[in-house]
Design a protein around this motif. Structure first.
Motif, PDB file in Angstrom:
ATOM      1  N   ILE A 573      60.410 -76.406 -18.767  1.00 58.00           N
ATOM      2  CA  ILE A 573      61.312 -75.261 -18.906  1.00 58.00           C
ATOM      3  C   ILE A 573      62.490 -75.445 -17.956  1.00 58.00           C
ATOM      4  N   ILE A 574      62.142 -75.666 -16.678  1.00 57.89           N
ATOM      5  CA  ILE A 574      63.135 -76.109 -15.684  1.00 57.89           C
ATOM      6  C   ILE A 574      62.441 -77.236 -14.935  1.00 57.89           C
ATOM      7  N   PRO A 575      63.157 -78.099 -14.222  1.00 57.23           N
ATOM      8  CA  PRO A 575      62.481 -79.176 -13.499  1.00 57.23           C
ATOM      9  C   PRO A 575      61.389 -78.617 -12.615  1.00 57.23           C
ATOM     10  N   GLY A 576      60.172 -79.157 -12.808  1.00 54.54           N
ATOM     11  CA  GLY A 576      59.044 -78.728 -11.991  1.00 54.54           C
ATOM     12  C   GLY A 576      58.209 -77.622 -12.610  1.00 54.54           C
ATOM     13  N   VAL A 577      58.647 -77.043 -13.739  1.00 48.64           N
ATOM     14  CA  VAL A 577      57.856 -75.973 -14.382  1.00 48.64           C
ATOM     15  C   VAL A 577      57.711 -76.315 -15.878  1.00 48.64           C
ATOM     16  N   GLU A 578      56.428 -76.429 -16.240  1.00 49.54           N
ATOM     17  CA  GLU A 578      56.146 -76.761 -17.647  1.00 49.54           C
ATOM     18  C   GLU A 578      55.289 -75.665 -18.288  1.00 49.54           C
ATOM     19  N   GLY A 579      55.427 -75.560 -19.556  1.00 51.31           N
ATOM     20  CA  GLY A 579      54.570 -74.646 -20.300  1.00 51.31           C
ATOM     21  C   GLY A 579      53.889 -75.415 -21.442  1.00 51.31           C
ATOM     22  N   LEU A 580      52.893 -74.782 -22.047  1.00 48.46           N
ATOM     23  CA  LEU A 580      52.174 -75.460 -23.132  1.00 48.46           C
ATOM     24  C   LEU A 580      52.506 -74.810 -24.473  1.00 48.46           C
ATOM     25  N   ILE A 581      52.821 -75.684 -25.435  1.00 45.97           N
ATOM     26  CA  ILE A 581      52.975 -75.188 -26.811  1.00 45.97           C
ATOM     27  C   ILE A 581      51.688 -75.577 -27.528  1.00 45.97           C
ATOM     28  N   HIS A 582      50.816 -74.607 -27.694  1.00 46.01           N
ATOM     29  CA  HIS A 582      49.539 -74.923 -28.353  1.00 46.01           C
ATOM     30  C   HIS A 582      49.817 -75.359 -29.784  1.00 46.01           C
ATOM     31  N   LYS A 583      48.938 -76.256 -30.287  1.00 43.80           N
ATOM     32  CA  LYS A 583      49.201 -76.808 -31.608  1.00 43.80           C
ATOM     33  C   LYS A 583      49.313 -75.698 -32.668  1.00 43.80           C
ATOM     34  N   SER A 584      48.643 -74.546 -32.351  1.00 48.02           N
ATOM     35  CA  SER A 584      48.722 -73.429 -33.313  1.00 48.02           C
ATOM     36  C   SER A 584      50.085 -72.750 -33.292  1.00 48.02           C
ATOM     37  N   GLN A 585      50.856 -73.049 -32.214  1.00 46.64           N
ATOM     38  CA  GLN A 585      52.170 -72.422 -32.045  1.00 46.64           C
ATOM     39  C   GLN A 585      53.304 -73.374 -32.378  1.00 46.64           C
ATOM     40  N   ILE A 586      52.911 -74.537 -32.922  1.00 42.68           N
ATOM     41  CA  ILE A 586      53.956 -75.528 -33.206  1.00 42.68           C
ATOM     42  C   ILE A 586      54.557 -75.283 -34.591  1.00 42.68           C
ATOM     43  N   SER A 587      53.658 -74.998 -35.531  1.00 37.14           N
ATOM     44  CA  SER A 587      54.146 -74.820 -36.908  1.00 37.14           C
ATOM     45  C   SER A 587      53.199 -73.909 -37.688  1.00 37.14           C
ATOM     46  N   PHE A 588      53.762 -73.273 -38.759  1.00 39.00           N
ATOM     47  CA  PHE A 588      52.879 -72.493 -39.636  1.00 39.00           C
ATOM     48  C   PHE A 588      52.073 -73.414 -40.527  1.00 39.00           C
ATOM     49  N   LYS A 593      48.015 -83.570 -36.375  1.00 38.39           N
ATOM     50  CA  LYS A 593      48.404 -84.421 -35.241  1.00 38.39           C
ATOM     51  C   LYS A 593      49.686 -83.865 -34.633  1.00 38.39           C
ATOM     52  N   VAL A 594      49.640 -83.556 -33.327  1.00 35.31           N
ATOM     53  CA  VAL A 594      50.806 -82.959 -32.643  1.00 35.31           C
ATOM     54  C   VAL A 594      52.017 -83.892 -32.739  1.00 35.31           C
ATOM     55  N   GLU A 595      51.732 -85.216 -32.634  1.00 37.56           N
ATOM     56  CA  GLU A 595      52.809 -86.203 -32.632  1.00 37.56           C
ATOM     57  C   GLU A 595      53.618 -86.196 -33.932  1.00 37.56           C
ATOM     58  N   ASP A 596      52.968 -85.659 -35.019  1.00 40.61           N
ATOM     59  CA  ASP A 596      53.710 -85.607 -36.279  1.00 40.61           C
ATOM     60  C   ASP A 596      54.813 -84.559 -36.218  1.00 40.61           C
ATOM     61  N   PHE A 597      54.713 -83.645 -35.218  1.00 35.93           N
ATOM     62  CA  PHE A 597      55.699 -82.553 -35.123  1.00 35.93           C
ATOM     63  C   PHE A 597      56.618 -82.671 -33.902  1.00 35.93           C
ATOM     64  N   LEU A 598      56.021 -83.140 -32.792  1.00 31.30           N
ATOM     65  CA  LEU A 598      56.805 -83.176 -31.548  1.00 31.30           C
ATOM     66  C   LEU A 598      56.638 -84.529 -30.859  1.00 31.30           C
ATOM     67  N   VAL A 599      57.720 -84.993 -30.222  1.00 30.35           N
ATOM     68  CA  VAL A 599      57.641 -86.246 -29.442  1.00 30.35           C
ATOM     69  C   VAL A 599      58.254 -85.996 -28.049  1.00 30.35           C
ATOM     70  N   PRO A 600      57.757 -86.690 -27.027  1.00 26.09           N
ATOM     71  CA  PRO A 600      58.306 -86.510 -25.684  1.00 26.09           C
ATOM     72  C   PRO A 600      59.804 -86.764 -25.660  1.00 26.09           C
ATOM     73  N   GLY A 601      60.523 -85.917 -24.989  1.00 23.28           N
ATOM     74  CA  GLY A 601      61.983 -86.039 -24.889  1.00 23.28           C
ATOM     75  C   GLY A 601      62.697 -85.110 -25.850  1.00 23.28           C
ATOM     76  N   GLN A 602      61.952 -84.670 -26.840  1.00 21.50           N
ATOM     77  CA  GLN A 602      62.568 -83.801 -27.848  1.00 21.50           C
ATOM     78  C   GLN A 602      62.845 -82.417 -27.271  1.00 21.50           C
ATOM     79  N   GLU A 603      63.990 -81.869 -27.611  1.00 22.32           N
ATOM     80  CA  GLU A 603      64.314 -80.530 -27.119  1.00 22.32           C
ATOM     81  C   GLU A 603      64.098 -79.514 -28.245  1.00 22.32           C
ATOM     82  N   VAL A 604      63.398 -78.460 -27.917  1.00 23.60           N
ATOM     83  CA  VAL A 604      63.131 -77.421 -28.923  1.00 23.60           C
ATOM     84  C   VAL A 604      63.311 -76.036 -28.307  1.00 23.60           C
ATOM     85  N   ASP A 605      63.542 -75.051 -29.157  1.00 21.73           N
ATOM     86  CA  ASP A 605      63.612 -73.677 -28.665  1.00 21.73           C
ATOM     87  C   ASP A 605      62.231 -73.042 -28.790  1.00 21.73           C
ATOM     88  N   VAL A 606      61.828 -72.366 -27.766  1.00 24.44           N
ATOM     89  CA  VAL A 606      60.514 -71.716 -27.774  1.00 24.44           C
ATOM     90  C   VAL A 606      60.656 -70.308 -27.240  1.00 24.44           C
TER      91      VAL A 606
END
Ligand code: F3S
Length: 659
Positions: A573-588, A593-606
């Motif tokens: 979220i900011i350097p040093g603070v992370e949050g978790l996007i549970h796989k149930s909150q990634i897509s309807f 597989k989480v990797e099919d939706f998100l990859v490290p480095g990708q920026e998303v709105d949450v």
């Protein structure tokens, strides 16, 4: 000082007689008594006579009556005639030798001879003699004068009684060539020639000559001339008051002569004064003579030096000899390079008589004593000594401390290991005497102890100045897996990997490199363990605090995926603070597989859907920002329905525990 007095010094026969005649006249005739010219060339005698009523006149015409004394130089016949004409009482004190010359001149002049006088033109004796040949004599003072005279048929040559024999003979030799008939009378007075010969002989064997006599006395001046020729240091004096006593102190043998006009009492006064001075000096010398005994240490002045020994004046009656082997602790010294005449040195008396009357000295033993004292003090007081590595020997080095050589074991050379000891030869070193045993003459020197001490002092100084919370600057010296060491100028501080950044750091080299200049915060000072802990991350605000200050639940934020897992994706979220996007909150859609939706480095709105401040856990959701799709059969397209409300527990379950 040795004094040699010429036997012929003082009144000659003629002067003695003249003075006696005057003294007799004083008793016999009424005063004043006159002398035609000073009775002798001696002011002191003249003064004495004057006090007794004897006056000197320059011209006989100045008196018309009374007693006139003709001095030893004699006078011309006119003087006698004048005296007779004026009824003066004449006391004739003309020296018999001078009278003899006058008679010869009178006779040969009458016989038709050209009279030649070798002597000084203006001397009263010559003026008088010339009068006996009607003032027609040729007077020759120098050899050169003789060359210029004319030839004569008949010549009669006489000499002034005080002429120098050598010159007289040379002049006669020239006149011989210039005359047909010649009569030569060597009328030089024996008293004069004897005095001159004796003066010459003494002048040749002494260091200095003293000629006593009137400054205007011609025979005294001639003596002075002879003295100067044979003795560099010749002094003309009138009385003891003129004695150059301080000059004379330099000489060990002094000759004394005196002109024919010098009375005995003046000569005696001179000798008495010299002896008095000599006695005084001797006494002073004895007073100042040091009282020495064997083993005494005294100061001395070098008076001579050669490669084998040094001669030293120690103020004792005998000079001291300092042999080469007693000069220095060091071997192979060159004495002529070590000392110069005039140098002051400290020496020990080894013997008062080395067999040849000299005092035997040692400088080496004084040096040893001083060196031992210095070493003892240096050892006891732990004084820092400076020296130079002289040579490398088995197991260590010989260090020259200037006053003594000491041994430095190789282990005491440095805190660092030395590979090639030879390379250290010539190096300047500083250190302590760490072992001193005078009975075994054992002295151990250590540079290492001093270096360690200095390092410790520096450490202590740094520790004293450091405290938790200080912001310091240092150089990164070493980087290891668990952190980086920073040189703080004497000690190293550690920045642990966990203190490098608020962010996750896998390797310290991600943040720092060796030789980097860093500014860090002192977070721990352990003086006992000599450890300092530093932190880079403490220089910035804690991210969680910043997060709490900035964000709230339900806020929409842009995040960056940092890691994907089987149960979801972590996002920064900011350097040093992370949050978790549970796989149930990634897509309807069904997220297998989480990797099919998100990859490290990708920026998303949450949307922040849950926040556990205590556990510092943040639940994020992509779908919370989207409408839930509804399947419409008739149109065969997907539509979205509003999302159901979900709790953090519904989303994460125990997933954070497994992160
Ligand atoms: Fe006479 Fe000779 Fe003296 S000439 S005055 S005795 S020096």
């Amino acid at each position: 000082m040795e004094i040699i007095l010429a036997k012929s010094a003082g009144f000659c026969f003629g002067v003695q007689k003249a003075v006696e005649k005057v003294e007799k006249s004083i008793k016999e005739y009424p005063k004043p008594i006159y002398t035609l010219g000073p009775i002798i060339h001696n002011q002191q005698v003249i003064n004495r006579l004057k006090q007794q009523g004897v006056n000197s006149i320059d011209r006989i015409e100045d008196i018309n009556s009374g007693v006139i004394v003709i001095r030893s130089h004699g006078v011309q016949p006119e003087i006698y005639r004048y005296a007779e004409d004026h009824s003066l009482k004449v006391i004739d004190a003309t020296c018999p030798y001078v009278k003899n010359i006058q008679k010869k001149v009178e006779r040969y002049y009458r016989d038709g001879y050209q009279i030649i006088i070798v002597g000084s033109k203006n001397h009263p004796e010559i003026l008088g003699v010339n009068g006996w040949c009607d003032n027609t004599a040729i007077i020759l003072e120098k050899e050169e004068d003789a060359h210029s005279i004319s030839r004569y048929n008949k010549v009669c040559v006489v000499a002034q009684t005080t002429a120098i024999q050598e010159y007289f003979l040379k002049i006669v030799a020239i006149i011989l060539e210039k005359s047909q008939e010649i009569v030569i009378f060597n009328t030089i007075c024996n008293a004069t020639s004897e005095r001159q010969e004796e003066t010459k002989s003494i002048a040749q064997q002494v260091d200095a000559m003293i000629v006593i006599g009137g400054y205007h006395s011609s025979n005294t001046q001639k003596l002075m001339e002879i003295c100067k020729k044979y003795c560099e240091h010749s002094y003309h004096i009138e009385t003891y008051k003129d004695l150059p006593l301080s000059e004379l102190k330099k000489y060990s043998k002094i000759g004394i002569t005196a002109g024919a006009s010098t009375p005995d009492w003046i000569i005696k006064e001179v000798i008495v004064e010299m002896e008095k001075d000599l006695e005084m000096e001797k006494k002073q010398q004895e007073d100042s003579m040091v009282n020495i005994k064997v083993n005494d240490i005294v100061m001395g002045e070098v008076i001579a030096v050669n490669e084998e020994e040094v001669m030293v004046n120690i103020g004792y009656k005998s000079d001291g000899i300092l042999p080469k082997n007693e000069y220095s602790i060091k071997k192979d010294v060159h004495l002529t390079e070590e000392v110069q005449p005039g140098d002051q040195i400290q020496v020990m008396i080894l013997s008062l008589n080395d067999g040849e009357g000299n005092v035997l000295l040692s400088k080496k033993r004084v040096d040893e004593r001083i060196a031992k004292e210095r070493i003892k003090n240096a050892y006891e007081n732990q004084e820092i000594q400076e020296g130079k590595i002289k040579k490398s020997i088995k197991g260590g080095f010989i260090v020259d401390l200037g006053f003594v050589d000491v041994f430095m074991p190789i282990s005491q050379y440095h805190i660092k290991f030395i590979k090639d000891p030879e390379k250290a030869v010539g190096e300047e070193v500083r250190g302590f005497i760490i072992e001193y045993n005078p009975s075994k003459n054992r002295m151990i020197f250590s540079q290492r102890v001093l270096l360690e001490k200095e390092i410790q002092e520096k450490k202590d100084e740094v520790f004293q100045s450091l405290k938790e919370g200080d912001i310091i600057t240092g150089t990164v010296k070493n980087i290891v897996k668990f952190g980086a060491f920073v040189d703080l100028g004497g000690i190293d501080g550690l920045i642990h990997i966990s203190d490098l950044s608020w962010k996750r750091v896998n390797n310290p080299e991600e943040i720092l490199s060796i030789n980097d200049q860093v500014t860090a915060k002192v977070i721990e000072v352990d003086r006992e363990k000599e450890k300092v802990r530093l932190s880079l991350k403490d220089l910035t605000e804690e991210p969680w605090a910043k997060f709490e200050r900035t964000f709230n639940i339900e806020d929409k934020v842009s995040v960056k995926i940092t890691k994907t897992t089987t149960f979801g994706a972590f996002a920064e979220i900011i350097p040093g603070v992370e949050g978790l996007i549970h796989k149930s909150q990634i897509s309807f859609d069904n997220v297998d597989k989480v990797e099919d939706f998100l990859v490290p480095g990708q920026e998303v709105d949450v949307k922040i859907i849950d926040l556990d401040k205590e556990k510092r856990k943040i639940g994020l959701s992509i779908t919370a920002l989207q409408n839930k799709p509804v399947k419409k059969i008739e149109k065969n397209e997907m539509v979205y329905q509003e999302k159901d409300n979900l709790t953090l527990g519904d989303v994460f379950g125990n997933l954070f525990k497994n992160k």
